[in-house]
Motif scaffolding. Structure first.
Motif, PDB file in Angstrom:
ATOM      1  N   ASN A 119      13.271  -5.355 -12.541  1.00  0.00           N
ATOM      2  CA  ASN A 119      12.377  -4.564 -13.391  1.00  0.00           C
ATOM      3  C   ASN A 119      10.903  -4.827 -13.098  1.00  0.00           C
ATOM      4  OD1 ASN A 119      14.554  -3.375 -14.717  1.00  0.00           O
ATOM      5  ND2 ASN A 119      14.632  -4.998 -16.278  1.00  0.00           N
ATOM      6  N   SER A 120      10.622  -5.776 -12.223  1.00  0.00           N
ATOM      7  CA  SER A 120       9.227  -6.100 -11.908  1.00  0.00           C
ATOM      8  C   SER A 120       8.668  -5.116 -10.893  1.00  0.00           C
ATOM      9  CB  SER A 120       9.133  -7.531 -11.354  1.00  0.00           C
ATOM     10  OG  SER A 120       9.785  -7.608 -10.094  1.00  0.00           O
ATOM     11  N   ALA A 121       7.347  -5.181 -10.705  1.00  0.00           N
ATOM     12  CA  ALA A 121       6.704  -4.295  -9.730  1.00  0.00           C
ATOM     13  C   ALA A 121       7.228  -4.551  -8.328  1.00  0.00           C
ATOM     14  CB  ALA A 121       5.185  -4.495  -9.779  1.00  0.00           C
ATOM     15  N   GLU A 122       7.499  -5.830  -7.987  1.00  0.00           N
ATOM     16  CA  GLU A 122       7.999  -6.158  -6.666  1.00  0.00           C
ATOM     17  C   GLU A 122       9.439  -5.674  -6.487  1.00  0.00           C
ATOM     18  OE1 GLU A 122       6.106  -8.053  -8.480  1.00  0.00           O
ATOM     19  OE2 GLU A 122       4.372  -8.033  -7.139  1.00  0.00           O
ATOM     20  N   GLY A 123      10.240  -5.751  -7.557  1.00  0.00           N
ATOM     21  CA  GLY A 123      11.590  -5.227  -7.474  1.00  0.00           C
ATOM     22  C   GLY A 123      11.606  -3.718  -7.293  1.00  0.00           C
ATOM     23  N   LEU A 124      10.722  -3.013  -7.992  1.00  0.00           N
ATOM     24  CA  LEU A 124      10.615  -1.567  -7.822  1.00  0.00           C
ATOM     25  C   LEU A 124      10.100  -1.217  -6.428  1.00  0.00           C
ATOM     26  CD1 LEU A 124       9.141  -0.609 -11.322  1.00  0.00           C
ATOM     27  CD2 LEU A 124      11.528  -0.427 -10.543  1.00  0.00           C
ATOM     28  N   TYR A 125       9.214  -2.039  -5.896  1.00  0.00           N
ATOM     29  CA  TYR A 125       8.721  -1.828  -4.525  1.00  0.00           C
ATOM     30  C   TYR A 125       9.870  -1.944  -3.530  1.00  0.00           C
ATOM     31  CZ  TYR A 125       6.419  -3.090  -0.113  1.00  0.00           C
ATOM     32  OH  TYR A 125       6.031  -3.163   1.201  1.00  0.00           O
ATOM     33  N   LEU A 126      10.720  -2.953  -3.708  1.00  0.00           N
ATOM     34  CA  LEU A 126      11.858  -3.120  -2.816  1.00  0.00           C
ATOM     35  C   LEU A 126      12.825  -1.949  -2.942  1.00  0.00           C
ATOM     36  CD1 LEU A 126      13.072  -5.084  -0.747  1.00  0.00           C
ATOM     37  CD2 LEU A 126      14.283  -6.187  -2.632  1.00  0.00           C
TER      38      LEU A 126
END
Length: 278
Positions: free
Chosen positions: A230-237
């Protein structure tokens, strides 16, 4: 009439007539042109054969010398490799001794719990426990990329490669989501670790890694997995997966094992003052 008779009798100039006579005499008395051409060709072939023969002879003479030099170079490489392996084993032994001494000093100063916490946070000791396993891999169609930023080109084979900045964001996202310790392909990360690129290779602390990139993180597995996705980095991935075909997968693990970082050193130290008894 005498002029016409002279012209008819002497149709060629005297110089032309003399040259023609000389050429005719040479043609009759000399060697035919075809024979001279054949002899010239034969001489050229003999000369070429002589050059090839001399070159082959020289190559046969030089072959033992080249083979000897090659073998000497191989022997030297093997000796240097063995010496480097010996030095590396010695470094590992000394590193283990230093780690044991550091741990003993921390236990004397703050107790075993403090020593364990410092060791885990610094990456100086191996850890295991619940956590997550995240695998990041290049797209199936990805190949060695070209120059420039691959995400700004139209070549799909370039855009489908995992880059160092991708792994940087993944690791930072796991730290922010509550990870207590992280490793990539068995390489333990510390506060001083650097993820960089050298050509198409990803380096972690100057050690090259090859895909797929397996990231292990120790922490509350369920909370860590949910928080990262749910983090920005997870969404980026997730966007990399959807847009460029980069393959990812995350799973909650009951027990993951991370090795100690091989290059943890003490940069600053301050002696403790012991109070004496009066």
């Amino acid at each position: 009439m005498s002029l016409l008779t002279n012209v008819m009798d002497h149709s060629l100039d005297d110089g032309y007539a003399e040259a023609a006579a000389r050429k005719h005499a040479e043609g009759e008395g000399g060697m035919p042109r075809t024979v001279r051409a054949k002899l010239g060709l034969a001489a050229g072939l003999v000369l070429a054969a002589l050059v090839v023969t001399v070159g082959a002879a020289q190559a046969r003479v030089a072959a033992p010398t080249v083979a000897k030099e090659r073998q000497e170079l191989i022997d030297r490489i093997q000796r240097e490799t063995a010496a480097a392996d010996k030095l590396e084993a010695s470094v590992d032994t000394l590193r283990d001794d230093v780690s044991a001494r550091q741990r003993a000093a921390l236990e004397r100063d703050g107790g075993s719990d403090s020593a364990d916490l410092v060791g885990v946070l610094s990456g100086a000791v191996a850890v295991h426990g619940p956590g997550v396993k995240l695998v990041v891999n290049d797209a199936k169609e990805a190949t060695t990329g070209g120059n420039g930023d691959p995400r700004e080109t139209s070549d799909f084979s370039d855009t489908g490669r995992v880059r160092d900045r991708d792994m940087q964001r993944v690791v930072n996202g796991l730290w922010e989501s509550g990870a207590e310790a992280i490793s990539i392909n068995g390489q333990r990360l510390t506060a001083l670790s650097a993820i960089r690129a050298a050509g198409d290779a990803i380096l972690v602390d100057n050690r090259p890694l090859v895909p797929p990139y397996t990231v292990l993180a120790v922490g509350d597995g369920n909370r860590l997995s949910t928080g990262f996705q749910n983090s920005a980095e997870g969404l980026y991935l997730h966007a990399l997966q959807q847009n460029y075909g980069i393959r990812t997968g995350i799973s909650v693990e009951s027990d993951v094992r991370l090795p100690a970082a091989p290059s943890v050193i003490v940069r600053t130290a301050q002696p403790t003052t012991e109070k004496g008894t009066s």
